[in-house]
Design an enzyme around this catalytic site. Structure first.
Site, short mmCIF file in Angstrom:
data_model
loop_
_atom_site.label_atom_id
_atom_site.label_comp_id
_atom_site.label_asym_id
_atom_site.label_seq_id
_atom_site.Cartn_x
_atom_site.Cartn_y
_atom_site.Cartn_z
N GLU A 136 0.79 -1.22 0.00
CA GLU A 136 0.00 0.00 0.00
C GLU A 136 0.83 1.28 0.00
O GLU A 136 0.39 2.31 -0.49
CB GLU A 136 -0.94 0.01 1.21
CG GLU A 136 -2.10 -0.97 1.11
CD GLU A 136 -3.10 -0.56 0.03
OE1 GLU A 136 -3.54 0.60 0.04
OE2 GLU A 136 -3.42 -1.40 -0.83
N SER B 9 -54.27 -22.49 38.28
CA SER B 9 -53.96 -23.20 39.53
C SER B 9 -52.53 -23.01 40.00
O SER B 9 -52.19 -23.48 41.08
CB SER B 9 -54.21 -24.69 39.34
OG SER B 9 -55.57 -24.91 39.06
#
Lengths: 766, 160
Positions: free
Chosen positions: A173, A446
């Site tokens: 680069e 219940s």
């Protein structure tokens, strides 16, 4: 005069130049003082701890390995990199990844473990052969909270960076990186010439510093102004930071691909995203591929364009060799290697969105969302992936051929510490959405009854397990003057029944009578102590469960029973660390004694009876009665809600099933939720529920017929636990014919041997 | 080191129940592990009341407990507590783990938690009178520090 103007103009230009530079200089300084990157939060499951004698199901274990992102290899010789495993029947070879647990940092290591009959028989270090007492594996990533930019990265420091990779980046680069001052005039000139020839802005001449400046501060648009700004920025960066710092920032910043909405930034994450590896473990050709992608992450995406990517990779490899970064032999080897990109990115979606939702809600109570998404927090949760998978399978298995509109909410916690191990918020687990485990508040039916029976048993001067209550018809006056006449599920009345039998069979009528005698205030007080007081108004109908609760709320109150009366706040998060390894917060176990342990013990004995011989009996189809699970079924009016809450020695689970539109789903607690509970518990390790007897409990030998004390040698006598001091005084000697014969016959038991802890009450408390 | 597996333990306990249930005069087939002698029923004379939870600890739990002790001795009570939480995930019914947690909280001055944790340990330590006494000592101290001296004295008596 001209000269003066020239000097003036020059001075002006210089001032402008300096001013411009100053502006960028400030920006750069400010930026580097604060947080450089927004880092997503990482949410981890509990790390799996493996030790000899541990219960471990090989198939579930392998599923967890896959969720951990471990890749399977043919045999142990194929384990070249961390994050791989090989399985030979029930022997596993793992090359474990290194991991920072916060309280412990472990390096990558190879281990071998053998499992026999779902039990770990041996864990050892594969290299040295030394046995290990315990191995902690790196945890499953449950999910991540991304910053609004959707940028994702794994930060790396220069020290963690393979030198070859750094050199390769510079070689490809920006060859003059270590000598220039942020810009490279020679390359700029070259670029200008090329661009003039081509009459376009195709050729770039950016140094690494310029690229970093552009990524950090500027738009991606190509324009002359931006280019000029870029140069100023680069200069400012070079002024303040060393080359190494700039390189490190570049490596972490650079964009290297896309995963749906998620942007892959930095080499650390790219190594994992493309190769499933840590950066340090990359081979030269893999580094070359990533470096090659800098030119165009989508153009050279190895998944989408393997041929193009390979060409580019080979080009970079040749360049590396030309720069003497690779020897000719390694170049040859690297060129002949395939791309070896891993199949699927493993971090794309959370495998457990409902659980993630739970974690997020807890975090948002204490953190603001922007911080949560950007601080890079490492959040360790209590999720147990094996339990979670088993829970999802249990739901899917049960719902497979049923009405598609039936929904579910499920939560599993550990009995000792009330850590939430699994959470299912709907029938399709992978999708997320409306989280019924947290948000579906439905009549509990219940499931409320244990609170009523506890309230009674907590008054030992008035009630014991063998007290009789009337199940004959009852009329209850509501506050508005209307009269309510509750009925039993079987539409029968059962006369005078013991407290034990009334709850085991979940009789409604005697429960309402008992609840009205105790008073609604007392019942709501009990519910509050258990962890969830119902909102007012308190109506008699709440005695049969008109109270609405979510599965998580129900789990809260049942956990107080499971823990022997100690309220324990549920936890989904254990600890949070900052990216620097600093502990930000720890959520510790706290407990508080809220209920009389003696009365809880009696109640839990009855809840074991529910499963052994009452409404929960069909659980026997799924789990051994030796587990002695305690639980309760619940069904709301017109089969709208199907509930089951229960616990073994090690876990508690609550399951709700019903429809979002509140229409009947046709399931009772026993035919719906209980079946899911059973499927789940049968798939995961559980220890038997052995109820510890509190100090304030004693046993009495009771004649079940009359409820009076009797002699132990009566054939139908039964030993019953009482709160100390409440064993009935009334005594009834046993009838002659019911005495067990003294000798001779004792070798042959008259009844079949009990197969579980609750058989002692079976048959006798009729 | 040879580890007793949980399967072996289960078998052992089942055998224990089996032998107990074969004894004379079983009262309605009660595999009752907790028959306190004071009931004075024939069953308590003939059935050897097995000790509740007098099983030895799995090695991994020993490892974690000694790790926690070391951390505590080297002045890291938080780390020790964390280690004990890991131990709870392996066996949540071990009274010693809860007792040590109580001790840590007591050392840290969190007396409310110390008391609760010691009480929790007590509900599980029927088989270990000496541990029970230690728990009562923690409770007595915690109550005293909270200014509940009367309750503290009662607890102190139980710790003797």
């Amino acid at each position: 005069m001209k000269k003066k103007i020239l000097i003036f103009v020059l001075m002006g230009c210089t001032a402008l130049f300096l001013g411009y530079f100053y502006k960028f200089n400030t920006v750069v300084q400010e930026r580097f003082q604060g947080r450089l990157w927004e880092l997503p939060a990482q949410i981890y499951a509990r790390p799996l701890e493996i030790y000899p004698a541990m219960h471990l199901v090989p198939d579930l274990f392998e599923k967890e390995l896959i969720l951990m992102g471990y890749r399977q290899k043919k045999d142990w010789k194929g384990l070249e990199n961390p994050g791989t495993y090989a399985r030979m029947k029930n022997t596993f070879d793992l090359f474990c990844r290194s991991f920072d647990f916060g309280d412990d940092q472990v390096d990558a290591r190879r281990i071998r473990l053998r499992i026999k009959n779902n039990q770990v028989v041996d864990v050892r270090n594969a290299k040295s052969g030394a046995g290990r007492k315990m191995v902690r594996l790196d945890p499953v990533v449950v999910g991540r909270f991304y910053p609004s930019s959707m940028e994702d990265r794994v930060l790396i420091s220069l020290a963690q960076l393979p030198p070859l990779l750094a050199k390769a980046i510079v070689a490809v680069e920006d060859r003059t990186f270590y000598t220039h001052y942020g810009i490279d005039p020679k390359s700029i000139l070259r670029a200008i010439v090329v661009n003039l020839k081509k009459k376009s802005l195709s050729q770039g001449a950016s140094t690494l510093t310029q690229q970093l400046a552009k990524n950090f501060f500027l738009t991606r648009k190509k324009s002359l102004v931006r280019k000029i700004n870029e140069v100023f920025m680069a200069g400012a960066l070079e002024l303040h930071f060393s080359k190494d710092q700039i390189l490190e920032a570049y490596m972490n910043e650079v964009y290297l691909g896309q995963d749906g909405k998620r942007a892959i930034h930095g080499f650390g994450l790219a190594a994992d995203f493309y190769f499933g590896k840590a950066l340090a473990d990359l081979a030269p050709q893999e580094m070359a591929l990533l470096v090659g992608m800098l030119k165009g992450p989508s153009r050279y995406n190895p998944r989408a364009h393997p041929v193009r990517a390979k060409e580019r990779r080979d080009l970079v490899l040749n360049l590396m060799a030309a720069q003497k970064l690779l020897s000719p032999s390694s170049l040859k080897r690297a060129l002949s290697a395939p791309l070896d990109v891993v199949e699927k990115p493993r971090l794309r979606h959370s495998p457990f969105p409902y659980y993630l939702d739970l974690v997020k809600r807890q975090l948002l109570k204490e953190y603001n969302e922007a911080d949560l998404r950007a601080m890079g927090l490492r959040i360790f949760t209590t999720l147990d992936p094996q339990v979670q998978l088993a829970a999802e399978q249990a739901v899917a298995g049960f719902l497979e051929k049923r009405d598609k509109r039936i929904q579910t909410g499920l939560v599993v916690t550990s009995r000792a510490s009330n850590e939430i191990q699994a959470l299912v918020g709907g029938r399709v687990s992978g999708k997320g959405g409306f989280n019924r485990a947290l948000d579906a508040r439905r009549p509990m039916g219940s499931l409320v009854k244990p609170a009523i029976y506890f309230t009674a048993l907590d008054r030992p001067d008035m009630y014991t397990m063998v007290s009789r209550i009337s199940d004959n018809p009852i009329k209850v006056k509501n506050s508005d003057g209307t009269v309510w006449q509750p009925n039993n599920f079987d539409r029968k009345f059962h006369g005078n029944v013991t407290l034990y039998k009334a709850l085991v069979n979940s009789y409604n009528v005697c429960t309402v009578r008992l609840g009205m005698d105790l008073g609604l205030d007392a019942i709501t007080d009990t519910l509050g102590k258990m962890g969830q007081a119902p909102p007012k108004p308190w109506l008699p109908s709440m005695l049969l469960g008109s109270i609405e609760m979510s599965p998580v709320q129900v789990a809260r109150i049942y956990h107080t029973l499971a823990s022997g009366g100690f309220y324990t706040p549920a936890r989904a998060i254990r600890v949070i660390y900052t990216p620097d390894g600093e502990r930000l917060q720890r959520y510790q176990l706290t407990i508080e004694q809220r209920l009389n342990p003696g009365a809880v013990f009696l109640l839990n004995k009855i809840l074991q009876g529910v499963v052994a011989q009452g409404t929960g009996k069909s659980l026997g189809k799924w789990v051994s009665s030796d587990l002695a699970v305690a639980g309760k079924t619940g069904t709301s009016n017109g089969y709208r809600d199907s509930w089951f809450a229960g616990f073994s020695g090690s876990r508690l689970a609550v399951v709700w099933m019903g429809r979002d539109d509140n229409r009947p789903c046709g399931l009772t607690g026993a035919t719906g939720a209980l079946q899911v509970f059973g499927r789940l518990m049968s798939k995961i390790p559980n220890s038997p529920l052995v109820l510890a007897v509190p100090e304030n409990v004693e046993w009495g030998i009771i004649d079940p017929e009359t409820g009076a004390r009797t002699d132990g040698n009566c054939s139908d006598a039964v030993s019953v636990p009482f709160i100390r001091g409440s064993v009935p005084e009334r005594y009834r000697p046993c009838a002659r014919n019911s005495q067990v014969q003294e000798k001779g016959k004792t070798q042959l038991p008259q009844k079949p041997k009990p197969t579980n802890l609750m058989d002692w009450l079976k048959d006798v408390l009729k | 080191m040879k580890a007793f597996s949980s399967i072996q333990w289960t078998v052992f306990i089942i055998i224990l129940f089996f032998t107990a249930s074969c004894a004379d005069h079983r009262v309605a087939s009660i595999p009752q592990t907790h028959l306190p002698p004071e009931i004075g029923s024939p069953s308590s004379n003939t059935v050897p009341a097995p000790h509740p939870r007098k099983k030895s600890r799995p090695p991994i739990l020993d490892t974690l407990i000694s790790k926690a002790r070391k951390e505590l001795n080297s002045g890291h009570p938080d780390a020790a507590f964390q280690t004990l939480e890991r131990a709870l995930n392996i066996d949540g019914q071990d009274p010693l783990v809860w007792h040590l947690m109580a001790k840590i909280r007591s050392m840290q001055g969190q007396y409310g938690q110390a008391e609760s944790l010691a009480r929790k340990s007590n509900t599980l330590s029927a088989g270990s009178p000496s541990l029970k006494k230690k728990n009562w000592r923690v409770i007595a101290n915690a109550l005293e520090k909270q200014g509940r001296s009367q309750e503290s004295n009662l607890a102190r008596q139980k710790s003797m």
